[in-house]
Design an enzyme around this catalytic site. Structure first.
Site, short mmCIF file in Angstrom:
data_model
loop_
_atom_site.label_atom_id
_atom_site.label_comp_id
_atom_site.label_asym_id
_atom_site.label_seq_id
_atom_site.Cartn_x
_atom_site.Cartn_y
_atom_site.Cartn_z
N GLU A 1 4.36 4.44 4.76
CA GLU A 1 3.61 3.23 4.45
C GLU A 1 4.51 2.07 4.85
O GLU A 1 5.33 1.61 4.07
CB GLU A 1 3.23 3.17 2.98
N ASP B 1 5.61 5.03 -0.15
CA ASP B 1 5.32 3.62 -0.39
C ASP B 1 6.54 2.75 -0.14
O ASP B 1 7.65 3.10 -0.54
CB ASP B 1 4.86 3.44 -1.84
#
Ligand code: OTU
Length: 641
Positions: free
Chosen positions: A328, A286
């Site tokens: 991501e 992330d």
């Protein structure tokens, strides 16, 4: 041998010793072979980022010792799986994988509850499950779990680390790889590191970016963007306990980690590998672009970010070589490609990356009624390196981030805000006659366009009430977008609830959250009513589920070349996106609200093809002519006899 070379050899031998010493005598020979395969490359990667820092040599030795400990304690079952995957590093590109992304609480209540939904996933054909953050999150607001307060514990309401281990092996038995989030960029302000820093621990303060006054923050702000311009404007938060300003790219309670400080890297690598040892097979990294800050830049996608990720990959290869990394990076596609690794890092960074540009361009094309953006985007996207692939999707837990299309719109000589703003307005239902019912996200009045929210069902115009009549055109729009994701992706992801055509979140219990952060619109709990409608074959849930399983089945076709290059086939109708890959598969997608005729012979792709999947594509009297209804999809494949 020169002095420098001698020095390096000696250091490597010491690192090897530190790594291997963590294993039992019986396993040392295997550990030595493993070190010799990856250990030297890891040292090079670490030196590239941290070689200049004081005490680098001794720090590196502690890293190898920790990696040795983690490798030595990896279970025999996981080591066996690592070995199997090492023989076929592109295993995930070969089995026509289908992914699913869900919140633990909204999908199954708890980790154990997720285990009870394995049959549902299998019925859909899923073999990859991404669970959104389930580690212990901040008390109170936690950005849906993206403010992590402990890498060592599962969020108590969701279960325990033992539950995680049980779930991972249950999934493995069912042929499903578990993907977990690893939030790289920040921790919660109540994480022990942050709390210690706030209590005055000098070593822990170095884990964060702290500034005594506004001088540097203001200098950075001159070029850095904003992720949540309305809800969390600016990139720095004043924290009295820290005696100044702390870098907080996202919400003020998410403190950015300082990756220039080597112990941060070591701690995050440790957290990742600990979870890998619990059975996590893939990590969604992330907020990967934000790890390195440089004055005068956007502070995203810096070269050091790629070196850090390549070093992380080398750690994974040393300890848990069967594990995959997924970037991501919600940035323009050209910059995303870099997360597969470029130049000497090519193929050495993340094996997977989100194709957010394709996703956003498909939604814009649906709003615009022509295929210009995805056509250009696919033509411009180079194929990923060997043993790497795209994760494609239609919706996710976040907004549709429009900024990823900026270079594409600007290269076409268009004003980004005007063009994409019009597409967003259409999807948000602000254009008269629009079929879509989405909502704007973080878009300041008169300041262009940021993001759009809403579940796929709402954006394509499926009915809000699942048993109401379905307009065939709305279902075709839903199929069109999923069919494109399934066609392009190495790993297409179904977003939780989309298989049931669930509408945007209208649960009164969530109204407060939706008001604070509109992304909660696409985070409704999996509807038991919809599951019941599915099992009785009724309404939207039955229709969307059937559509997805038909796509999954067609994609399982034995000649599906998920790793080969996508080329765009020219056609005079601007509404059509026609793509071909590997001389094996052809995809035809009608983004316009009008019928289209396609003479398959005129496409110049040769003979010997047959229809593999069709939605609104009618065969005409001539075998080579197809009448495509508005928003029709047609997949064709080369016939092999
Ligand atoms: C991610 O998204 C998560 O998907 C979000 O749910 C989190 O709020 C966020 O990180 C913070 O942890 O800006 O609009 O280029 O775009 O990290 C989504 C990557 C986001 C960022 C991405 C971020």
């Amino acid at each position: 041998m020169s002095e420098a070379q001698h020095q390096e050899t000696f250091e490597l031998a010491a690192l090897r010793q530190r790594f291997v010493s963590m294993f039992s005598v019986a396993r040392r020979a295997a550990a030595e072979r493993q070190f010799d395969r990856v250990g030297p490359a890891l040292a090079e990667r670490l030196a590239a980022v941290y070689g200049g820092t004081a005490g680098f040599g001794e720090w590196m030795a502690t890293v190898y010792e920790d990696l040795g400990r983690l490798a030595a304690t990896r279970s025999a079952a996981l080591v066996a799986l690592d070995q199997q995957r090492a023989l076929q590093p592109d295993w995930f590109l070969r089995q026509h994988m289908v992914g699913y992304s869900a919140y633990v609480d909204r999908f199954g209540g708890t980790l154990a509850g997720v285990g009870e939904r394995i049959d549902h996933l299998r019925a859909l054909g899923v073999d990859y499950l991404h669970l959104l953050p389930f580690l212990q999150a901040r008390q109170g607001e936690s950005d849906g779990g993206f403010a992590v307060s402990s890498f060592e514990h599962v969020e108590p309401a969701l279960g325990t680390m033992d539950d995680l281990e049980t779930l991972a092996s249950q999934l493995q038995e069912a042929g499903i790889s578990l993907c977990a989030d690893l939030v790289l960029n920040h921790v919660a302000d109540d994480h022990p590191w942050a709390q210690a820093a706030a209590a005055g621990d000098a070593a822990m303060r170095q884990f964060f970016h702290v500034f005594p006054d506004r001088i540097l923050p203001d200098a950075y702000e001159a070029t850095v963007g904003e992720v949540f311009p309305q809800a969390a404007p600016g990139n720095f938060s004043q924290v009295p306990a820290m005696g100044g300003w702390v870098w907080t790219t996202f919400y003020p309670f998410q403190w950015d980690l300082n990756y220039a400080h080597p112990p941060v890297f070591a701690a995050i690598a440790h957290a990742l590998l600990q979870l890998a040892n619990r059975g996590v097979k893939v990590f969604r990294l992330d907020s990967a672009p934000f790890l390195w800050k440089r004055l005068g830049t956007l502070c995203i996608n810096q070269p050091e970010v790629h070196q850090i990720l390549a070093a992380l990959r080398a750690c994974v290869e040393l300890v848990a070589p069967g594990v995959l990394l997924k970037a991501e990076a919600i940035v323009p596609t050209e910059q995303v490609s870099a997360y597969f690794g470029r130049d000497e890092l090519r193929g050495r960074e993340c094996q997977l990356a989100y194709h957010s540009g394709l996703m956003a361009s498909a939604w814009a094309a649906l709003a615009e009624g022509h295929a210009g953006l995805p056509k250009q985007l696919l033509a411009d996207t180079p194929p990923p390196p060997e043993a790497c692939g795209w994760v494609t999707y239609v919706r996710c837990h976040d907004d549709i981030v429009w900024g990823v299309l900026r270079p594409l719109a600007e290269a076409a000589g268009e004003d980004f805000s005007r063009r994409i703003g019009a597409a967003a307005a259409y999807l948000e239902g602000r254009t008269p006659g629009s079929f879509a019912r989405g909502a704007a996200f973080q878009t300041l009045d008169g300041e262009g366009v940021h993001g759009s929210n809403g579940m796929a069902a709402a954006l394509v115009g499926l009915p809000e009430h699942m048993l109401d009549d379905i307009q065939p055109a709305a279902l075709r729009r839903y199929v069109l977008l999923y069919a494109l994701a399934f066609w392009v992706g190495a790993v297409p992801l179904i977003y939780m609830g989309d298989e049931l055509g669930q509408y945007s979140n209208t649960d009164p219990a969530d109204a407060g959250r939706v008001a604070l952060d509109g992304r909660w619109l696409q985070r409704p709990a999996l509807s038991t009513e919809a599951l019941a409608a599915l099992s009785s074959g009724r309404g939207v849930p039955a229709a969307t589920f059937a559509a997805l399983t038909a796509l999954v089945a067609a994609r399982r076709h034995q000649h599906w070349p998920s790793a080969s290059k996508v080329s765009v086939v020219a056609h005079p109708n601007p509404g059509l996106l026609i793509v071909q890959r590997g001389d094996e598969t052809l995809g035809i997608f009608n983004f316009s609200a009008s019928h289209a005729m396609v003479d398959l012979e005129s496409l110049g792709v040769g003979t010997g093809w047959s229809d593999l999947f069709a939605s609104g594509a009618d065969v005409m009297t001539s075998r080579d002519l197809r009448k495509l209804q508005p928003w029709a999809t047609l997949w064709r494949s080369r016939t092999h006899d």
